[in-house]
Design an enzyme around this catalytic site. Structure first.
Site, PDB file in Angstrom:
ATOM      1  N   GLN A   1      42.943  37.680  56.522  1.00  0.00           N
ATOM      2  CA  GLN A   1      42.093  36.804  57.468  1.00  0.00           C
ATOM      3  C   GLN A   1      42.225  37.142  58.846  1.00  0.00           C
ATOM      4  O   GLN A   1      43.438  37.723  59.543  1.00  0.00           O
ATOM      5  CB  GLN A   1      42.678  35.388  57.097  1.00  0.00           C
ATOM      6  CG  GLN A   1      42.449  34.710  55.891  1.00  0.00           C
ATOM      7  CD  GLN A   1      43.027  33.573  55.743  1.00  0.00           C
ATOM      8  OE1 GLN A   1      43.574  33.248  54.480  1.00  0.00           O
ATOM      9  NE2 GLN A   1      42.836  32.500  56.356  1.00  0.00           N
TER      10      GLN A   1
ATOM     11  N   HIS B   1      36.858  37.042  57.731  1.00  0.00           N
ATOM     12  CA  HIS B   1      37.781  36.987  56.799  1.00  0.00           C
ATOM     13  C   HIS B   1      37.430  37.605  55.235  1.00  0.00           C
ATOM     14  O   HIS B   1      36.117  37.703  55.187  1.00  0.00           O
ATOM     15  CB  HIS B   1      37.982  35.584  56.230  1.00  0.00           C
ATOM     16  CG  HIS B   1      38.660  34.575  57.354  1.00  0.00           C
ATOM     17  ND1 HIS B   1      39.387  35.249  58.643  1.00  0.00           N
ATOM     18  CD2 HIS B   1      39.241  33.234  57.331  1.00  0.00           C
ATOM     19  CE1 HIS B   1      40.027  34.217  59.161  1.00  0.00           C
ATOM     20  NE2 HIS B   1      39.821  33.233  58.500  1.00  0.00           N
TER      21      HIS B   1
ATOM     22  N   CYS C   1      37.529  27.633  56.262  1.00  0.00           N
ATOM     23  CA  CYS C   1      36.803  28.671  56.507  1.00  0.00           C
ATOM     24  C   CYS C   1      37.063  29.827  55.178  1.00  0.00           C
ATOM     25  O   CYS C   1      35.888  30.140  54.677  1.00  0.00           O
ATOM     26  CB  CYS C   1      36.928  29.578  57.590  1.00  0.00           C
ATOM     27  SG  CYS C   1      38.531  30.053  58.025  1.00  0.00           S
TER      28      CYS C   1
ATOM     29  N   ARG D   1      47.390  37.231  57.174  1.00  0.00           N
ATOM     30  CA  ARG D   1      46.520  37.483  58.451  1.00  0.00           C
ATOM     31  C   ARG D   1      46.658  39.062  58.506  1.00  0.00           C
ATOM     32  O   ARG D   1      47.746  39.619  58.677  1.00  0.00           O
ATOM     33  CB  ARG D   1      47.160  37.002  59.600  1.00  0.00           C
ATOM     34  CG  ARG D   1      46.761  36.962  60.804  1.00  0.00           C
ATOM     35  CD  ARG D   1      45.452  35.970  60.950  1.00  0.00           C
ATOM     36  NE  ARG D   1      46.045  34.472  60.996  1.00  0.00           N
ATOM     37  CZ  ARG D   1      45.146  33.447  60.766  1.00  0.00           C
ATOM     38  NH1 ARG D   1      43.952  33.714  60.416  1.00  0.00           N
ATOM     39  NH2 ARG D   1      45.828  32.490  60.777  1.00  0.00           N
TER      40      ARG D   1
HETATM   41  N1  HSE Z   1      42.800  28.212  58.785  1.00  0.00           N
HETATM   42  C1  HSE Z   1      42.086  29.135  58.849  1.00  0.00           C
HETATM   43  C2  HSE Z   1      42.751  30.495  59.434  1.00  0.00           C
HETATM   44  C3  HSE Z   1      40.743  29.111  59.682  1.00  0.00           C
HETATM   45  O1  HSE Z   1      43.991  30.333  59.816  1.00  0.00           O
HETATM   46  O2  HSE Z   1      42.280  31.721  59.336  1.00  0.00           O
HETATM   47  C4  HSE Z   1      40.201  27.773  59.604  1.00  0.00           C
HETATM   48  O3  HSE Z   1      39.682  27.519  58.522  1.00  0.00           O
END
Ligand code: HSE
Length: 371
Positions: free
Chosen positions: A162, A274, A135, A267
């Site tokens: 994210q 994102h 993503c 995160r």
């Molecule tokens: N791996 C990505 C995430 C989401 O953890 O935000 C999927 O592509």
């Protein structure tokens, strides 16, 4: 009529895919079959037309009757079922949102507004596996594909912000429950205008570090904090999410000489958008107006946001972008490091262009190609 099997349509990505397909009136011109790993024989989703009861998603004989299989079921399913299907002689098309096959030699990572030429060439060469990208990578390419397509990028580094959705539905719930815990613990202090801010602050951190604070899925508090680690560790010191930036971008673009891409993936407490702060070294001193024009004209979803506080607060946040297909790019400017160094900030819905939309569009491309 072509037969298309759908697996994993009930999960988070799958249900966004179903919603998008219904919204675009896509359930036409083929025979759909919905399969399930757990609810065989029950009713499938409401797609506005009659469909058979749910088939068994592990039944190789049923699956081998499909011309195309679209799966959002995850890598475990792909790794189990596709080899069995191939061994049975099946030679259909496999469209997959999971990462299992992304880096295999016989697959293409699909993001057609950016790499339609790669997809078309692969179809003409008989490629059968078309896989949705990571993503973060897909959203970055939707944002600055114009600069890549013109060959102006010498290297790129991405610092990401994210959303919880990238980690899964349970993580989204955990984020909200963490927010609720903090809200509940501080409700009395917040409603009292005379309470001291250091008391509120202490209550927040006591709650976040307390034993009852739910961290089972993230492993650490996310609400009121952040987590500078996404996915597993690689030997390079990168996380797997960071490693994908280089590997997948270069595969999507089919670059002859790989373009260096790296960064840190973090995160944060957004639900499903994102964001990324990009630093790019161009191989040429381009005027800012030209850079903005190249970014903004690359596809119909990217939207340049003027570099003002008012525009950034209105249009360049996860709250503004959630549920939308637009990919805003703002804060575009040259950096102090020199005229070839630029920066920008972009936001995108991780479940739309980051997951379901490239899959939906690949199915349409394939149906048109086979039809
Ligand atoms: N791996 C990505 C995430 C989401 O953890 O935000 C999927 O592509």
């Amino acid at each position: 009529m072509l037969k298309v099997g759908f697996i994993g349509w009930r999960g988070m990505v799958g249900s966004v895919l179903m919603d998008r397909m219904k919204a675009e009136n896509d359930f036409q011109g083929f025979d759909p079959l919905f399969a399930s790993t757990s609810q065989v024989g029950q009713n499938g989703p409401d797609i506005g037309r009659e469909i058979p009861p749910l088939a068994d998603a592990f039944d190789i004989v049923t699956l081998s009757g499909m011309d195309i299989i679209v799966t959002c079921q995850g890598s475990g399913y792909t790794n189990k079922v596709l080899p069995e299907l191939k061994a049975s002689g099946w030679n259909g098309y496999w469209i997959d949102a999971a990462s299992a096959l992304r880096m295999t030699d016989d697959s293409v990572i699909v993001l057609d507004p950016v790499n339609r030429h790669v997809i078309d060439k692969a179809l003409s060469e008989g490629v059968r596996n078309f896989i949705g990208g990571n993503c973060t990578v897909s959203l970055m390419l939707m944002a600055v594909g114009g600069l890549f397509q013109q060959g102006y990028i010498e290297w790129l580094t991405s610092m990401t912000y994210q959303a919880a959705s990238g980690a899964g539905a349970k993580n989204m719930r955990e984020l909200v429950s963490q927010m609720a815990s903090i809200g509940n613990a501080t409700a009395a202090l917040i409603s009292n205008p005379a309470s001291a801010i250091h008391e509120i602050d202490r209550e927040v951190i006591n709650t976040m570090t307390g034993e009852e604070f739910q961290v089972a899925h993230f492993g650490a508090p996310l609400a009121g904090s952040l987590i500078p680690w996404i996915d597993s560790a690689m030997e390079s010191g990168q996380t797997r999410e960071e490693w994908k930036g280089f590997a997948e971008t270069n595969k999507i673009l089919h670059t002859r000489a790989p373009i260096p891409i790296d960064g840190i993936c973090v995160r944060i407490g957004a639900m499903r958008c994102h964001s990324q702060a990009l630093t790019i070294k161009l191989n040429k001193d381009l005027p800012l107006e030209k850079i903005i024009d190249l970014i903004g004209s690359a596809n119909e979803w990217v939207k340049v946001v003027p570099n003002t506080k008012e525009d950034s607060l209105r249009d360049l946040t996860p709250a503004a972008v959630t549920g939308k297909l637009i990919v805003p790019v703002g804060r575009i400017r040259k950096l102090n490091m020199g005229p070839e160094y630029i920066t920008m900030f972009t936001v995108g819905d991780q479940l739309l262009w980051g997951a379901a939309e490239p899959i939906r569009r690949m199915l349409k491309i394939l149906l048109a190609y086979l039809g």
